[in-house]
Design a protein around this motif. Structure first.
Motif, PDB file in Angstrom:
ATOM      1  N   ARG A   1       0.544  -5.155   6.409  1.00 42.19           N
ATOM      2  CA  ARG A   1       0.089  -4.188   5.413  1.00 42.19           C
ATOM      3  C   ARG A   1      -0.027  -4.869   4.052  1.00 42.19           C
TER       4      ARG A   1
ATOM      5  N   LEU B   1       0.236  -4.874   0.198  1.00 43.01           N
ATOM      6  CA  LEU B   1       1.068  -4.110  -0.720  1.00 43.01           C
ATOM      7  C   LEU B   1       0.462  -4.056  -2.118  1.00 43.01           C
ATOM      8  N   THR B   2       0.549  -2.891  -2.728  1.00 45.78           N
ATOM      9  CA  THR B   2       0.160  -2.752  -4.121  1.00 45.78           C
ATOM     10  C   THR B   2       1.336  -3.149  -5.005  1.00 45.78           C
TER      11      THR B   2
ATOM     12  N   ASN C   1       3.949  -0.575  -4.570  1.00 42.89           N
ATOM     13  CA  ASN C   1       4.693  -0.744  -3.324  1.00 42.89           C
ATOM     14  C   ASN C   1       5.832  -1.743  -3.501  1.00 42.89           C
ATOM     15  N   VAL C   2       5.521  -2.831  -4.189  1.00 48.53           N
ATOM     16  CA  VAL C   2       6.528  -3.880  -4.383  1.00 48.53           C
ATOM     17  C   VAL C   2       7.667  -3.376  -5.259  1.00 48.53           C
TER      18      VAL C   2
ATOM     19  N   ALA D   1      10.009  -0.798  -3.567  1.00 49.86           N
ATOM     20  CA  ALA D   1      10.807  -1.228  -2.415  1.00 49.86           C
ATOM     21  C   ALA D   1      12.297  -1.161  -2.753  1.00 49.86           C
TER      22      ALA D   1
END
Length: 229
Positions: A5, A7-8, A11-12, A15
């Protein structure tokens, strides 16, 4: 192979990672570290690597089960028992378990079991250097991404680097690299913390006094030897 996937940035940043149970002097020296990846503790013989590793394993085991694989020395020997006592380990440390030498395949089988520990110490990589290729170590890390492996290794006296391809690979990819000399453990790579921990103040002081005296004698043309720890 499963597709990865993409990641934007959100997203990072979103996490969530579980931190290792580092407290007190351990948190001061190492900062915040997440579960997973490899640590390397290395140094010359009889400078305190195993004592330091046992102290660290005990500290982590106060909050999390820890497995210590003593591949170099059977954990039931008198020497290892004394090392445990120096590290402050007692029969009350029920979260700390020991195993003798295991090959990497058996280690993987053990870690696939239910309720397997998420922190594993392996003492010492030199025992495996003629049996295990460096890429097998990275395979083990990939197979257990949420397990923290703390590897011990010897130091090459010629250049001060970890001895053997396995240990050097661990230094390259390790989340934390710690060099032990004269009963002092120093962070030498990875992360933003450059801390150190004194393993035994009295013996460390004696070691460094002897080194200083040896340097002074050498500058005055007097030969001398540093006392072994």
């Amino acid at each position: 192979m499963a597709r990865k996937r993409v990641l934007t940035v959100r997203n990072v940043f979103d996490a969530r990672n579980e931190p290792l149970p580092l407290e007190g002097v351990w948190a001061d020296a190492f900062g915040r570290k997440d579960f997973g990846g490899a640590w390397l503790i290395y140094g010359r013989e009889k400078n305190g690597k195993t004592t330091f590793a046992l102290m660290f394993a005990r500290a982590l085991s106060l909050q999390e089960p820890v497995l210590y694989i003593s591949a170099e020395e059977n954990p039931c020997t008198s020497d290892f028992q004394r090392a445990m006592s120096r590290a402050g380990i007692t029969v009350g440390d029920r979260n700390l378990r020991f195993l003798p030498y295991m090959d990497f395949e058996d280690i993987a089988v053990t870690l696939h079991k239910r309720r397997a520990p998420r922190i594993v110490f392996l003492d010492n990589l030199t025992k495996y250097r003629r049996k295990v290729r460096p890429d097998r170590l990275t395979d083990l890390l990939d197979e257990f991404p949420k397990t923290t492996f703390v590897f011990l290794g010897h130091e090459n006296p010629k250049d001060g680097e970890p001895l053997g391809a396995l240990a050097f690979e661990c230094k390259i990819f390790g989340a934390m690299v710690i060099r032990v000399e004269g009963l002092v453990a120093k962070v030498v790579g990875r992360g933003d913390v450059a801390g150190e921990l004194v393993i035994d103040e009295e013996r460390a002081s004696l070691y460094y006094r002897n080194i200083l005296k040896g340097s002074e004698d050498e500058s005055q043309g007097v030969s001398g030897e540093v006392s072994e720890i």
